[in-house]
Scaffold this active site. Structure first.
Site, PDB file in Angstrom:
ATOM      1  N   ASP A 132       0.888  -1.229   0.137  1.00  0.00           N
ATOM      2  CA  ASP A 132      -0.016  -0.064   0.015  1.00  0.00           C
ATOM      3  C   ASP A 132       0.976   1.255  -0.037  1.00  0.00           C
ATOM      4  OD1 ASP A 132      -2.076   1.589   0.138  1.00  0.00           O
ATOM      5  OD2 ASP A 132      -3.006   0.692   1.633  1.00  0.00           O
ATOM      6  N   CYS A 133       0.313   2.275  -0.432  1.00  0.00           N
ATOM      7  CA  CYS A 133       1.511   3.534  -0.865  1.00  0.00           C
ATOM      8  C   CYS A 133       2.104   4.109   0.511  1.00  0.00           C
ATOM      9  CB  CYS A 133       0.548   4.657  -1.328  1.00  0.00           C
ATOM     10  SG  CYS A 133      -0.009   3.893  -3.230  1.00  0.00           S
TER      11      CYS A 133
END
Length: 851
Positions: free
Chosen positions: A248-249
């Protein structure tokens, strides 16, 4: 470049080609390719490619696309074939967008073929604002729909996918939003295997997902993107996953910055890569070059991840030379077939919760008063992670089209929540010639120079133009709009005017907006996010000159003119709308402004995108009570991403329809259902609780007391619940055998008959009661199917239950088929809540199943 040979030769050589390419790279080039915005390597013929693309309920954030109901609405259809069709549309439109940029060319964010969807986290608690992105609270429902959606995205040729799906967020990631970067989910071995892992396992083993996203949170103290036990052992070894893992970012950076699991970014990057995270959404992996030079990590570890990534790029044909999907283009984006599918999805997502006295469908030619904050807003159609709907139909528009403009009066009536601005309605806007709305002049430049390219009347200023041109003949990246007309306060009092601009994530500048009332500037935002609200007092209801200007030269994605009006004035306006009506249709609920991902909001009932209360916000409750006092039949349409405790409406409204965030065709689908043109037959994918007091603490990931499987109280509306305009009956249950040996499969069937007078859909649900143990759920969904029957039509519906379907999980997290007495129920909802039939069987022996 990849040669244009047969598909078999192409895909068989993907890994070998990737290995040969990676072997030619320098260390710096290798590290650059392990980050989502991978740059070009011209000397090797590698184009730039950003791995980040979204497709939760339609191809997202890249201009016009087909916008389907939000994921929770799709789940309410309980229709796996529908989900496969929706997933197919997502990838067709993503591939079309990719082709328009050009195969073998640089592809920016949201232009690629790697789709970071679906979100298959378990919606364990209705307070979580991102629960709307999921397929609900049950692992079997979520897993089955995930398999269908993944297969739809990737297409029928596993060696040659149309796009790659990325189930997320692995694992045990379902709130709270506040503190998500450092949250440590403490999960028992039982709950991990029983609840949190099954949907991911199904997406990988049955769906064949080519990618998986690891989540922000830690699990029992270990950040998920550094969790070798789950990323390496469970995902790759136990489940046979051969794709790539993306973070995930900024989740890799969180390993050090928020979890403090490692002392710095360099060691966080090493930990993530060693654990099995191949691709960093972010730039923490930039530290891997130094780590290799220091001997903290062998270069071969980079090569393993890179071969996985470039194998995917070769299989997709992203590096050029592949003509498999070359025919897809602009005509395949929001095509007639896709629009038809969006309408079908919206129709199937509707859940009829109450229908006292046969209030619905509406009969004859009724005069309708449409009220409520969700009746005419774009954001409650599109939800989050969406594309731009080309011709969205709000509920107000849908009802006007179905029942006639003259038969529908309208008043907004209330905001979504106290202190939360909502788009100024058409009733408060008037053009100089007296038409509802404002005159809009659209310029093909950013200085309002020359003649306007286009002039039109806009009913309200509530637009999504994310990477999309406002009209034909304008560019998506630069234009200016000036709106002129009058603001009509519905009464005297204090008002707040606000302008909301959908800001881009990482651009250096933002769109400038200027708002004038009576010729005086009241808002002058020059792209710096300041002064976006103005308080005004109007002594009466006289019209006031209004002018608004938007200058678009950034990547911002739309604009809304909003307000907060005096509550008493809005209720009085609703009274006027209801005076001549035969019935009242109230569109109430929530909006993506109050529930969603990491929102900056702190108002009563909401915090940071999550909810602190399940109640319908007070201003809307007051509006419903006001409507009921009119004495007119009251139909409540709930629009939300999560469950809302409609306790007052359950007691006092005549009918309740849950519509979720229904996508571009939502207004049409709702109007059709209210008119009886279609039969609402969706089912709840989540439990509607009466209050947060019925739930364990939000931060607890223990499943006891949560979801229909472990909640011992009485819900407002149970999981699997939904009514119909027709009736169904079940009979003649049969099992393939009264006794099984552990490991054998069981066939269960029942006769289903439409005993009503009109055609309709029934969602057949199969629940299993296992031998009692301290860890047993009350009962568990093990199968489902949506079935359409004409009046009087019968059909035998059969299900095959595998060993895994009838298995149980013990305290240590071991899944096994246990000996003892079992009960299988087939019906239109849960046992005890719906009509159905049951049979019993026994299992001899015990068989432990693989993870």
């Amino acid at each position: 470049m990849l040669a244009a040979t047969g598909a078999s030769a192409q895909t068989q050589g993907a890994e070998a080609r990737a290995a040969a390419l990676v072997a030619k790279m320098t260390l710096a080039e290798k590290v650059s390719q392990l980050q989502n915005d991978a740059p070009a390597i011209p000397r090797l013929g590698v184009p730039a490619y950003d791995w980040w693309n979204e497709g939760l309920h339609g191809h997202a954030r890249d201009g016009y696309a087909t916008v389907f109901p939000q994921a929770i609405g799709l789940a309410a259809s309980w229709d796996a074939p529908l989900l496969r069709a929706v997933g197919g549309t997502v990838s067709v439109e993503a591939r079309a967008s990719f082709n328009m940029a050009g195969a073998g060319k640089a592809h920016a964010r949201y232009q690629g073929l790697t789709i970071w969807s679906p979100n298959i986290n378990i919606d364990r608690d209705p307070r979580w604002g991102r629960g709307q992105e999921t397929y609900g609270e049950d692992p079997v429902l979520a897993g089955s729909l995930a398999v269908a959606f993944v297969r739809g995205i990737q297409g029928d040729d596993a060696r040659h996918p149309r796009a790659i799906a990325t189930p997320k967020h692995f694992v045990a990631h379902s709130g709270p939003e506040t503190g998500r970067d450092s949250f440590d989910a403490v999960v028992s071995p039982h709950d991990l295997e029983d609840t949190y892992l099954p949907a991911f396992r199904a997406a990988v083993t049955a769906g064949g997902a080519g990618s998986v996203m690891c989540s922000y949170n830690a699990l029992d103290g270990v950040p998920m993107c550094a969790n070798a036990a789950l990323l390496g052992t469970r995902l790759r070894k136990d489940w046979g996953f051969a794709g790539y893992v993306v973070s995930d970012c900024d989740a890799v950076g969180d390993i050090s910055s928020f979890h403090h699991y490692k002392p710095d970014d360099e060691q966080a990057a090493v930990a993530a890569l060693r654990a099995g995270t191949d691709l960093d959404c972010g730039h923490t992996y930039a530290g891997l070059a130094a780590a290799v030079r220091k001997g903290l990590l062998p270069g071969s570890a980079l090569d393993t991840a890179l071969v996985r990534l470039f194998s995917a790029r070769y299989r997709l044909g992203e590096l050029g030379g592949d003509e498999t999907y070359a025919q897809l283009g602009a005509n395949d984006i929001d095509s007639a077939a896709h629009r038809k599918l969006a309408l079908r999805a919206a129709q199937e997502s509707l859940v009829l919760l109450k229908n006292a006295h046969g209030t619905l469908p509406l009969r004859g030619s009724p005069r309708l008063a449409v009220i409520g904050p969700d009746a005419d807003t774009l954001e409650t159609l599109e939800a989050n992670y969406h594309g731009v709907a080309r011709a969205p139909v709000t509920p107000l528009q849908g009802l006007r089209e179905r029942f006639g403009n003259g038969a529908v009066s309208y008043a907004q009536g209330a905001p979504v929540a106290a202190g939360v601005p909502i788009p100024v309605p058409e009733t408060a806007l008037r053009t100089p010639n007296g038409t509802a709305g404002l005159d809009g002049e659209y310029y093909a430049n950013t200085d309002f120079g020359g003649a306007a390219k286009l002039s039109r009347i806009d009913r309200r200023i509530d637009f999504d133009w994310d990477r999309a041109a406002p009209a034909t003949g304008l560019a998506a990246d630069h234009y200016a709009v000036r709106w002129n007309g009058e603001l009509l306060p519905p009464g005297p009092g204090d008002y707040t005017l606000a302008v909301h601009v959908d800001r881009c994530f990482d651009c250096s500048a933002h769109d400038a907006v200027r708002l004038f009332v009576d010729g005086k500037p009241v808002l002058a935002d020059e792209g710096d996010d300041r002064h976006m609200q103005a308080k005004l007092h109007f002594a009466d209801g006289k019209p006031h000159a209004l002018r608004m200007e938007l200058v678009h030269r950034s990547q911002d994605g739309g604009v809304r003119l909003q307000w907060l009006a005096p509550p008493a004035v809005q209720l009085a306006e609703a009274d006027r709308a209801m005076q001549a009506a035969d019935a009242v249709v109230a569109f109430v609920g929530l909006s993506p402004d109050v529930e969603g991902e990491a929102l900056q909001i702190e108002v009563p009932g909401f915090a940071g995108g999550d909810r602190t209360s399940l109640d319908l916000p007070a201003p809307q409750r007051a509006l419903l009570e006001h409507a009921a006092a009119s004495g007119k039949p009251l139909v409540v349409v709930l629009m939300s991403g999560g469950a809302v405790a409609l306790d007052w409406a359950k007691q006092h409204a005549d009918a309740i329809l849950a519509a979720w965030y229904p996508g571009q065709a939502g207004g049409t689908a709702i109007a059709q259902a209210l008119a009886g043109d279609t039969d609402p037959a969706g089912r709840l994918p989540v439990t509607f609780y009466r209050s947060v007091r019925d739930l364990p603490p939000f931060t607890s990931y223990a499943m006891q007391g949560r979801t229909y499987r472990y909640f011992r109280g009485t819900p407002l509306y149970p999981f699997g619940y939904g009514l119909s305009y027709t009736r169904f009956a079940y009979a003649a249950p049969t099992l393939s055998a009264p006794a099984l040996k552990a490991g054998e499969t069981l066939q269960a069937s029942a006769e289903l008959r439409n005993t009503g007078t009109r055609a309709g859909d029934e969602v057949v649900q199969v629940y299993l009661d296992t031998p009692p143990s301290p860890w047993s759920p009350r009962h568990a969904l093990v199968g489902f199917r949506r079935v359409h029957l004409a009046p009087g039509e019968s059909r035998r519906v059969s299900f095959i239950l595998s060993a895994r379907d009838v298995s149980s999980v013990d305290a240590a997290g071991t899944r096994a088929v246990e000996p003892g007495d079992y009960r299988v129920f087939i019906g239109g909802g849960q046992p005890g809540d719906a009509a159905g039939v049951a049979s019993t069987f026994t299992i001899d022996g015990k068989e432990v199943l693989a993870p």
